[in-house]
Design an enzyme around this catalytic site. Structure first.
Site, short mmCIF file in Angstrom:
data_model
loop_
_atom_site.label_atom_id
_atom_site.label_comp_id
_atom_site.label_asym_id
_atom_site.label_seq_id
_atom_site.Cartn_x
_atom_site.Cartn_y
_atom_site.Cartn_z
N ASP A 1 39.66 37.62 38.68
CA ASP A 1 39.37 36.65 39.74
C ASP A 1 40.37 36.77 40.89
OD1 ASP A 1 41.42 35.77 38.05
OD2 ASP A 1 41.15 33.69 38.67
N GLU A 2 40.93 37.95 41.05
CA GLU A 2 41.92 38.19 42.10
C GLU A 2 41.28 38.94 43.27
OE1 GLU A 2 45.99 38.42 39.43
OE2 GLU A 2 44.94 40.27 39.96
#
Length: 302
Positions: free
Chosen positions: A186-187
């Site tokens: 989720d970066e």
């Protein structure tokens, strides 16, 4: 005369091969997806192919000039000339197909299959082609509580959330100015060129406003917020240093609360959080209070 005709025919074949090789080698130099780049590439191919066929035609005419029209030996050089032209056209079509397939493979290699954003390979490509002293703002974005959502509701829902966030972030992409990357999980990383600190903070606020919201994912409705760390380049670019600074600033933003951003201060050894201005503070307060409500809702759904 036979030796002369053989040399002329061989030269014609070599010209065909050289023409195809020139297109193959130099065409990527005029790469690009813009209309101007495609036009330059098309003109280049036409000029090179036309020059090659023109020289081949002159060589063929030189070969045929030695034969009388009623001479039976005219058949051999004429056949060779036609076959050479046909072979060149075939190679040209195959080259065009090869270049199209290579562009497609390049696109697949640099794109994240889930979100459609540029991936880590795309980011490496960006750094490799970035000017040494380019003025950059690097924003590191991380979704809050994504692991809990992924573990509780399943990877399928997590993928749907990432796809939705990717679609939202793609709205901030600007060719030649802002690039959006998903570097894993989720970066996400946003790199903006020719961006001042004020503009970077304003961009972070806009991204937070768009990404911190309710997401309807099939039968689930989840409130998700994000945290952003910001750093600015100064002098010669050190990609790893910029990413580390933005990553550390992002963790500082998480400590401030959900839906916040933190700015890395270049003149201090420690990373300190940068609160927003008057309007930014209002937004941060609003996002944080809303996020607490969203966390309660997520906990109940989980």
């Amino acid at each position: 005369m036979e030796a002369r005709n053989y040399i002329l025919a061989l030269s014609s074949v070599l010209i065909a091969a050289l023409t195809v090789y020139s297109i193959f080698y130099l065409s990527p130099k005029f790469g690009g997806k813009s209309q101007k780049a495609r036009a330059i590439r098309a003109v280049f191919m036409i000029l090179v192919a036309g020059a090659g066929m023109g020289v081949m035609h002159l060589l063929g005419m030189q070969t045929l000039s030695e034969y009388a029209p009623d001479n039976e030996s005219l058949f051999l050089p004429l056949t060779l000339y036609i076959l050479t032209l046909a072979g060149m056209l075939y190679l040209f079509s195959r080259l065009h197909q090869f270049l199209a397939e290579r562009e497609q493979l390049k696109e697949l290699a640099y794109r994240d299959s889930l979100t459609g954003l540029l991936n880590k390979n795309g980011m490496d490509h960006f750094w490799d082609h970035c000017k040494p002293n380019e003025q950059l703002a690097v924003l590191f974005l991380d979704l809050n509580r994504f692991k809990a959502i992924n573990d509780t509701l399943g990877h399928h829902v997590g993928d749907l959330l990432l796809r939705a966030v990717g679609t939202t972030l793609s709205q901030f992409s600007s060719k030649g100015k802002r690039h959006i990357f998903r570097i894993g999980g989720d970066e996400f990383v946003i790199i903006a060129k020719r961006c001042s600190r004020k503009d970077a903070e304003q961009l972070a606020l806009q991204i937070l406003e768009k990404t911190t919201r309710n997401y309807k994912l099939e039968k689930h409705e989840l409130f998700v917020s994000a945290s952003i760390g910001i750093t600015m380049s100064h002098g010669r670019i050190d990609r790893q240093k910029l990413l580390n600074e933005a990553d550390s600033a992002m963790y500082n933003a998480k400590q401030l609360g959900s839906g916040r951003y933190s700015l890395h201060k270049q003149d201090q050894s420690t990373r300190q959080s940068k609160p927003a201005g008057s309007s930014g503070s209002m937004l941060h307060t609003s996002l944080s209070s809303t996020n607490r409500l969203g966390d309660k809702q997520n906990s109940m759904r989980a």
